[in-house]
Design a protein around this motif. Structure first.
Motif, mmCIF file in Angstrom:
data_model
loop_
_atom_site.group_PDB
_atom_site.id
_atom_site.type_symbol
_atom_site.label_atom_id
_atom_site.label_comp_id
_atom_site.label_asym_id
_atom_site.label_seq_id
_atom_site.Cartn_x
_atom_site.Cartn_y
_atom_site.Cartn_z
ATOM 1 N N ARG A 80 2.451 1.753 -3.777
ATOM 2 C CA ARG A 80 0.951 2.175 -4.402
ATOM 3 C C ARG A 80 0.321 3.356 -4.259
ATOM 4 N NH1 ARG A 80 -2.623 -2.296 -4.490
ATOM 5 N NH2 ARG A 80 -1.394 -3.841 -5.539
ATOM 6 N N TYR A 126 -9.495 -1.198 3.104
ATOM 7 C CA TYR A 126 -7.924 -0.653 3.694
ATOM 8 C C TYR A 126 -8.119 0.346 1.548
ATOM 9 C CZ TYR A 126 -6.555 -3.378 6.967
ATOM 10 O OH TYR A 126 -5.981 -3.703 8.334
ATOM 11 N N ASP A 127 -7.489 1.759 1.737
ATOM 12 C CA ASP A 127 -7.621 2.091 0.288
ATOM 13 C C ASP A 127 -6.442 1.707 -0.395
ATOM 14 O OD1 ASP A 127 -9.575 4.162 1.422
ATOM 15 O OD2 ASP A 127 -7.866 5.869 2.018
ATOM 16 N N GLN A 128 -6.425 1.497 -1.975
ATOM 17 C CA GLN A 128 -5.632 0.852 -2.793
ATOM 18 C C GLN A 128 -5.314 0.006 -2.948
ATOM 19 O OE1 GLN A 128 -2.652 4.386 -2.206
ATOM 20 N NE2 GLN A 128 -3.211 5.350 -3.390
ATOM 21 N N LEU A 129 -6.677 -0.872 -2.037
ATOM 22 C CA LEU A 129 -6.371 -2.369 -1.886
ATOM 23 C C LEU A 129 -8.030 -2.975 -2.567
ATOM 24 C CD1 LEU A 129 -4.368 -4.286 -0.986
ATOM 25 C CD2 LEU A 129 -6.045 -4.627 0.988
ATOM 26 N N LYS A 185 -10.674 3.708 11.328
ATOM 27 C CA LYS A 185 -10.797 2.993 10.091
ATOM 28 C C LYS A 185 -11.705 2.222 9.558
ATOM 29 C CE LYS A 185 -6.742 3.061 7.258
ATOM 30 N NZ LYS A 185 -6.041 3.018 6.770
ATOM 31 N N LEU A 220 0.334 -0.741 0.152
ATOM 32 C CA LEU A 220 -0.215 -0.370 0.034
ATOM 33 C C LEU A 220 0.972 1.663 -0.063
ATOM 34 C CD1 LEU A 220 -2.991 -1.193 2.173
ATOM 35 C CD2 LEU A 220 -2.809 -1.175 -0.130
#
Lengths: 225, 309
Positions: free
Chosen positions: A19, B86-89, A92, A16
């Motif tokens: 990215r 999760y972001d970007q997964l 989150k 992550l």
């Protein structure tokens, strides 16, 4: 060891992190800042001396300054990378799910800390070519460089560990971050100040005041009170 | 099999759970019904080993949530009421991460992930980022995630909350498939009629106490022993009202002139009910229909929780 590095949290975090464009721009700006310092220093030194060459003592000074800059950077970035590691999962709403998997709390924390330190190591390694300029001019041994890098690594581990600890025990990332920065400042500035005070007092006791400004400062204080 | 024994969770002087006892056999689909703050999520959190009970214990296939949490985690698939992604997964990476977290080998994951995505109808979203999926898709993906280690027990906290009707139907279909696979499923929902359709057993919780437990039919029968009967007639409505009011088991007789019908509460047995109909026909009342009104689960819930503090 292989099993430790095959940690799913570590793999996911690294994936992550890379990215995100932020990581690459971070490295870029860091290297630009280091280049400006190194090339600026070389240019200024050579122009002022007018000799066009660099003396080994100057090279050592540049190495020392570079190391301080890098240390400052590590101290500044590490809390930012680690203080939100667990608390952001909580914010989150992904932590509960993670805690119901077969991973132990140690594995989760190890994965988080290692991924942050891995990024910091990358940052330091990316700066090595700039460091290597010091070797061009001599004055610094590879052993000294090795020791300073070991010191960086231990600093990352210590501050990172503190960040993860606050991130685990404090629910909100922002509070965890403030607590980590506060502790980091205590361990660097406050202990540094105490060190200077002790050194100054020792100098006073030895009657060699001239070398330390702190000793003069303390003497003034003593005279005042 | 799930056994909950005297489970209590206290926050200061407040009882989130108070001496909860429950036993569920393997393969049971159990619906947990209760108002907000009744103790459903607390029970599920304890079963998912996320919370330690103040006293009592819960066992999943004989393993204690207090002392064998690691073993319990291997046997349960947990889907919380609120969860993030999760972001970007990507969807397949999301499942891969959790698969690895359960210690499933890479080879097995490669086979499992497409199957799970197929089960939850998300094969076409395999390479999409999870944070960009719709709410319903995220719920389904989370359900697939909870199935990745093939758990025997599924704990689903409000899996249909916040979903549009189509997404709810899709979720219900998936749950039916899982029921067919023989999984023990614990599910809580505010959409009570949905539970009635799917569940073998239902538990009603209020104020941290389990106030009713049994099959949907049993719980409906617990409704203070009363049922509602509607009689549709042709003419002679006043006579009919008088006739039904005279019956000792009848109460709250209401006449609906426009619909030519009479509705009343009846607390007699089935035999008494047969006799009542026979007597009504003997009285020459022109009865078109004589039927029990279906009590839906929401009525049951409202009735059972009425006055419970």
């Amino acid at each position: 060891m292989k099993q430790l590095l095959a940690n799913p949290v570590l793999v996911k975090e690294i994936k992550l992190r890379f990215r995100s464009l932020k990581s690459f721009t971070g490295i870029l700006f860091y290297l630009i800042a280091m280049c400006i310092f190194v090339f600026g220093f070389i240019m200024l030194t050579t122009s002022f001396t007018g000799t066009g060459y660099f003396r080994p003592e100057e090279s050592f000074f540049m190495f020392a300054m570079l190391s301080y800059i890098q240390l400052g950077l590590i101290l500044f970035i590490t809390p930012g990378l680690t203080a939100g590691a667990i608390s952001s999962e909580r914010e989150k709403q992904t932590l509960n799910i993670l805690l119901t998997t077969s991973q132990t709390s140690f594995q989760i924390i190890f994965g988080k800390l290692t991924s942050s330190i891995a990024f910091l190591l990358l940052l330091v390694v990316a700066g090595l070519p700039i460091y290597s300029l010091v070797f061009l001019f001599g004055g610094v041994s590879p052993g000294q460089l090795g020791i300073i890098f070991l010191f960086f690594f231990l600093t990352m581990l210590a501050i990172g560990g503190i960040g993860i600890m606050y991130s685990t025990i404090i629910r909100k990332t922002i509070v965890a971050m403030i607590a980590t920065y506060g502790t980091m400042i205590f361990f660097t500035a406050v202990t540094g100040f105490i060190y200077l005070v002790i050194t100054g007092m020792n100098s006073m006791a030895a009657g060699t005041l001239a070398s330390s400004p702190i000793a003069h400062f303390l003497q003034v204080l003593i005279q005042l009170f | 099999m799930i056994e909950i024994k005297g489970l209590t969770k206290k926050y200061g002087s407040f009882y989130a759970l108070n001496d909860l006892n429950l036993t569920l056999e393997e393969g049971t689909v159990f619906g947990f019904v209760g108002a907000n703050g009744a103790g459903k999520s607390t029970t599920f959190s304890i079963l998912a080993t996320l919370l330690q009970p103040t006293s009592g214990d819960a066992f999943v296939n004989g393993k204690s949530v207090k002392t064998d949490a690691h073993e319990v985690r291997k046997q349960i698939g947990y889907m919380p009421d609120f969860f993030g992604v999760y972001d970007q997964l990507k969807a397949n990476e999301y499942l891969d991460f959790y698969g690895a977290s359960y210690g499933i080998s890479e080879k097995e994951r490669e086979v499992l992930i497409p199957q799970l995505l197929e089960l939850v109808n998300l094969s076409h979203k395999r390479y999409d980022y999870v944070d960009l999926l719709s709410r319903g898709m995220k719920q389904r993906l989370c359900l697939a995630r909870s199935l990745i280690h093939d758990p025997k027990v599924l704990i689903l906290d409000e899996p249909a909350s916040g979903l549009d009707p189509r997404a709810r139907v899709e979720m219900r279909d998936i749950l039916r498939q899982l029921k067919g696979m023989g999984k023990t499923i614990l599910i809580s929902s505010h959409i009570l009629p949905e539970l009635a359709e799917m569940c073998d057993e239902i538990g009603v919780i209020d104020g941290g106490r389990l106030i009713a437990h049994g099959s949907v039919a049993d719980i409906q029968a617990q409704l203070a022993g009363e049922k509602q009967i509607t009689v549709k007639l042709k003419g002679l409505l006043e006579n009919a009202v008088q006739f039904f009011e005279e019956d000792p088991f009848v109460s709250k007789v209401e006449l609906e002139v426009e619909k030519n019908s009479i509705t009343f509460n009846y607390r007699g047995t089935e035999e008494d009910q047969i006799n009542l109909l026979r007597k009504a026909l003997d009285q020459s009342l022109k009865i078109i229909s004589f039927s029990e009104t279906e009590t839906d689960l929401e009525d049951v819930f409202m009735e059972i929780t009425k006055g419970v503090k």
